[in-house]
Design a protein around this motif. Structure first.
Motif, PDB file in Angstrom:
ATOM      1  N   THR A 199       0.797  -1.225   0.000  1.00  0.00           N
ATOM      2  CA  THR A 199       0.000   0.000   0.000  1.00  0.00           C
ATOM      3  C   THR A 199       0.832   1.278   0.000  1.00  0.00           C
ATOM      4  O   THR A 199       0.294   2.366  -0.220  1.00  0.00           O
ATOM      5  CB  THR A 199      -0.937   0.025   1.220  1.00  0.00           C
ATOM      6  N   THR A 200       2.127   1.174   0.245  1.00  0.00           N
ATOM      7  CA  THR A 200       2.943   2.390   0.320  1.00  0.00           C
ATOM      8  C   THR A 200       3.910   2.553  -0.840  1.00  0.00           C
ATOM      9  O   THR A 200       4.662   3.518  -0.883  1.00  0.00           O
ATOM     10  CB  THR A 200       3.757   2.430   1.624  1.00  0.00           C
ATOM     11  N   THR A 201       3.899   1.622  -1.783  1.00  0.00           N
ATOM     12  CA  THR A 201       4.922   1.663  -2.829  1.00  0.00           C
ATOM     13  C   THR A 201       4.402   2.004  -4.217  1.00  0.00           C
ATOM     14  O   THR A 201       5.182   2.080  -5.159  1.00  0.00           O
ATOM     15  CB  THR A 201       5.651   0.303  -2.916  1.00  0.00           C
ATOM     16  N   GLY A 202       3.091   2.193  -4.368  1.00  0.00           N
ATOM     17  CA  GLY A 202       2.580   2.525  -5.681  1.00  0.00           C
ATOM     18  C   GLY A 202       2.691   1.358  -6.639  1.00  0.00           C
ATOM     19  O   GLY A 202       2.486   0.218  -6.256  1.00  0.00           O
ATOM     20  N   ASN A 203       3.066   1.632  -7.870  1.00  0.00           N
ATOM     21  CA  ASN A 203       3.097   0.586  -8.886  1.00  0.00           C
ATOM     22  C   ASN A 203       4.493   0.293  -9.425  1.00  0.00           C
ATOM     23  O   ASN A 203       4.643  -0.237 -10.516  1.00  0.00           O
ATOM     24  CB  ASN A 203       2.171   0.975 -10.054  1.00  0.00           C
ATOM     25  N   LYS A 209      -5.363 -10.488  -2.780  1.00  0.00           N
ATOM     26  CA  LYS A 209      -5.242  -9.323  -3.658  1.00  0.00           C
ATOM     27  C   LYS A 209      -3.858  -8.679  -3.548  1.00  0.00           C
ATOM     28  O   LYS A 209      -3.298  -8.224  -4.549  1.00  0.00           O
ATOM     29  CB  LYS A 209      -6.328  -8.297  -3.327  1.00  0.00           C
ATOM     30  N   ASN A 210      -3.305  -8.646  -2.337  1.00  0.00           N
ATOM     31  CA  ASN A 210      -1.992  -8.038  -2.148  1.00  0.00           C
ATOM     32  C   ASN A 210      -0.891  -8.882  -2.797  1.00  0.00           C
ATOM     33  O   ASN A 210       0.022  -8.353  -3.434  1.00  0.00           O
ATOM     34  CB  ASN A 210      -1.699  -7.860  -0.653  1.00  0.00           C
ATOM     35  N   VAL A 211      -0.992 -10.202  -2.639  1.00  0.00           N
ATOM     36  CA  VAL A 211      -0.019 -11.088  -3.266  1.00  0.00           C
ATOM     37  C   VAL A 211      -0.127 -10.980  -4.788  1.00  0.00           C
ATOM     38  O   VAL A 211       0.879 -10.890  -5.495  1.00  0.00           O
ATOM     39  CB  VAL A 211      -0.239 -12.548  -2.815  1.00  0.00           C
ATOM     40  N   ALA A 212      -1.365 -10.963  -5.292  1.00  0.00           N
ATOM     41  CA  ALA A 212      -1.577 -10.848  -6.735  1.00  0.00           C
ATOM     42  C   ALA A 212      -1.025  -9.531  -7.262  1.00  0.00           C
ATOM     43  O   ALA A 212      -0.467  -9.485  -8.373  1.00  0.00           O
ATOM     44  CB  ALA A 212      -3.064 -10.957  -7.050  1.00  0.00           C
ATOM     45  N   ARG A 213      -1.148  -8.478  -6.483  1.00  0.00           N
ATOM     46  CA  ARG A 213      -0.646  -7.175  -6.930  1.00  0.00           C
ATOM     47  C   ARG A 213       0.873  -7.206  -7.078  1.00  0.00           C
ATOM     48  O   ARG A 213       1.416  -6.725  -8.081  1.00  0.00           O
ATOM     49  CB  ARG A 213      -1.061  -6.093  -5.937  1.00  0.00           C
ATOM     50  N   LEU A 214       1.566  -7.782  -6.104  1.00  0.00           N
ATOM     51  CA  LEU A 214       3.012  -7.893  -6.201  1.00  0.00           C
ATOM     52  C   LEU A 214       3.420  -8.802  -7.368  1.00  0.00           C
ATOM     53  O   LEU A 214       4.375  -8.512  -8.099  1.00  0.00           O
ATOM     54  CB  LEU A 214       3.585  -8.448  -4.892  1.00  0.00           C
ATOM     55  N   TYR A 215       2.699  -9.883  -7.536  1.00  0.00           N
ATOM     56  CA  TYR A 215       2.983 -10.833  -8.617  1.00  0.00           C
ATOM     57  C   TYR A 215       2.847 -10.135  -9.971  1.00  0.00           C
ATOM     58  O   TYR A 215       3.705 -10.268 -10.849  1.00  0.00           O
ATOM     59  CB  TYR A 215       2.008 -12.000  -8.510  1.00  0.00           C
TER      60      TYR A 215
END
Length: 235
Positions: free
Chosen positions: A12-16, A79-85
Motif C-alpha cells: 500500500t505504500t509503494t505505488g506501482n 489481492k496483495n499477493v496478486a498485486r506484487l505478482y
C-alpha cells in the motif's frame, strides 16, 4: 505488527513500481530485522517466480498452483499477493536487476548462501510443476544462481533434487562422490539435515508459509542417503 500486516504495508505504500517495493523492504523495517528478513524473502519469491513464469513464454495453471502451494497465504491477502505478482510480471526491469537487489538478503555476502538457496529451491519447485523444466527456465535459474554467488557444483546439487530422468543420482543430491568413504557421506548428510531444520529456516528469515520448500527438500535428502546406505550394505 504481523507478517501479513507488514506485507500489506509494503503493497500500500509503494505505488506501482517494483523498485519501490525493494526500497520499502530496506527502509520500512530497519528497526525490525526479523520482519524485514521475512518480508524480503517473500517479496523475492513472489517477484522472481512471476518473472520466471514468463521465461518459457507461457504462464500456465500448474505454475500458478505451485506458487500457491509454496506461498500459503490467507484468503484476505490474495489481492496483495496478486498485486506484487503482477507488478513483477509487468515491470520493465529485467529479472537480473531484481535478483541483484535480492542478493543483498545474504548480509554476509557469502557464496552458496542458505537463504538464497531457499529461494532457488522454491523456484525449481514452481518450474517443474508442469512436468518439465524448459531450457529457458533453466537458463533463468542458472543466471539467478550466478547472481546469488552460487557455484556450479552447489547449483548442480539443487538441480539434481528437482531435474532428473528415470533415476535421481543420490550422490549428486548430497554433494558427495561415489569414491567417498561412507562415514564422510554420513557426516555430509547430517550437516544438510541440520542446515534444513525448521529452526534454521526461521533463523534465516524464511516465513512458516514457505516451509513446504524445506519439507520437500528433506524428503529428497533422506531418500538419497537411504539409497546410498542400501547400496553400500549390498556391496
Amino acid at each position: 505488527m504481523s507478517f501479513w500486516d507488514s506485507l500489506l504495508k509494503i503493497v500500500t505504500t509503494t505505488g506501482n513500481a517494483l523498485t519501490g517495493v525493494v526500497e520499502a523492504v530496506r527502509t520500512l523495517f530497519e528497526g525490525d530485522p526479523e520482519t524485514r528478513r521475512k518480508v524480503a524473502f517473500s517479496v523475492a519469491m513472489i517477484a522472481l517466480s512471476a518473472k520466471m513464469a514468463k521465461a518459457d513464454g507461457i504462464v500456465n495453471e500448474a505454475e500458478v498452483s505451485a506458487f500457491r502451494d509454496i506461498f500459503k497465504f490467507p484468503a484476505d491477502q490474495a489481492k496483495n499477493v496478486a498485486r506484487l505478482y503482477n507488478l513483477a510480471r509487468q515491470d520493465v526491469a529485467g529479472y537480473e536487476a531484481y535478483a541483484e537487489k535480492m542478493a543483498s538478503l545474504c548480509s554476509s555476502c557469502e557464496r552458496n548462501c542458505p537463504i538464497l538457496e531457499d529461494i532457488v529451491d522454491g523456484l525449481f519447485h514452481i518450474t517443474k510443476s508442469d512436468g518439465a523444466v524448459h531450457e529457458k527456465e533453466l537458463t533463468f535459474l542458472r543466471r539467478v544462481a550466478e547472481i546469488f554467488r552460487m557455484d556450479d557444483e552447489h547449483f548442480g546439487c539443487i538441480m539434481a533434487r528437482h531435474v532428473h530422468g528415470d533415476d535421481r543420482d543420490p550422490y549428486q543430491v548430497l554433494g558427495v562422490s561415489p569414491k567417498d568413504d561412507f562415514s564422510a557421506i554420513r557426516k555430509r548428510y547430517r550437516v544438510l539435515v541440520s542446515e534444513n531444520h525448521p529452526d534454521m529456516l526461521v533463523a534465516r528469515g524464511v516465513p512458516e508459509e514457505f516451509h513446504a520448500i524445506a519439507n520437500d527438500r528433506m524428503a529428497v535428502l533422506n531418500a538419497a542417503y537411504e539409497a546410498i546406505e542400501r547400496e553400500r550394505r549390498a556391496a
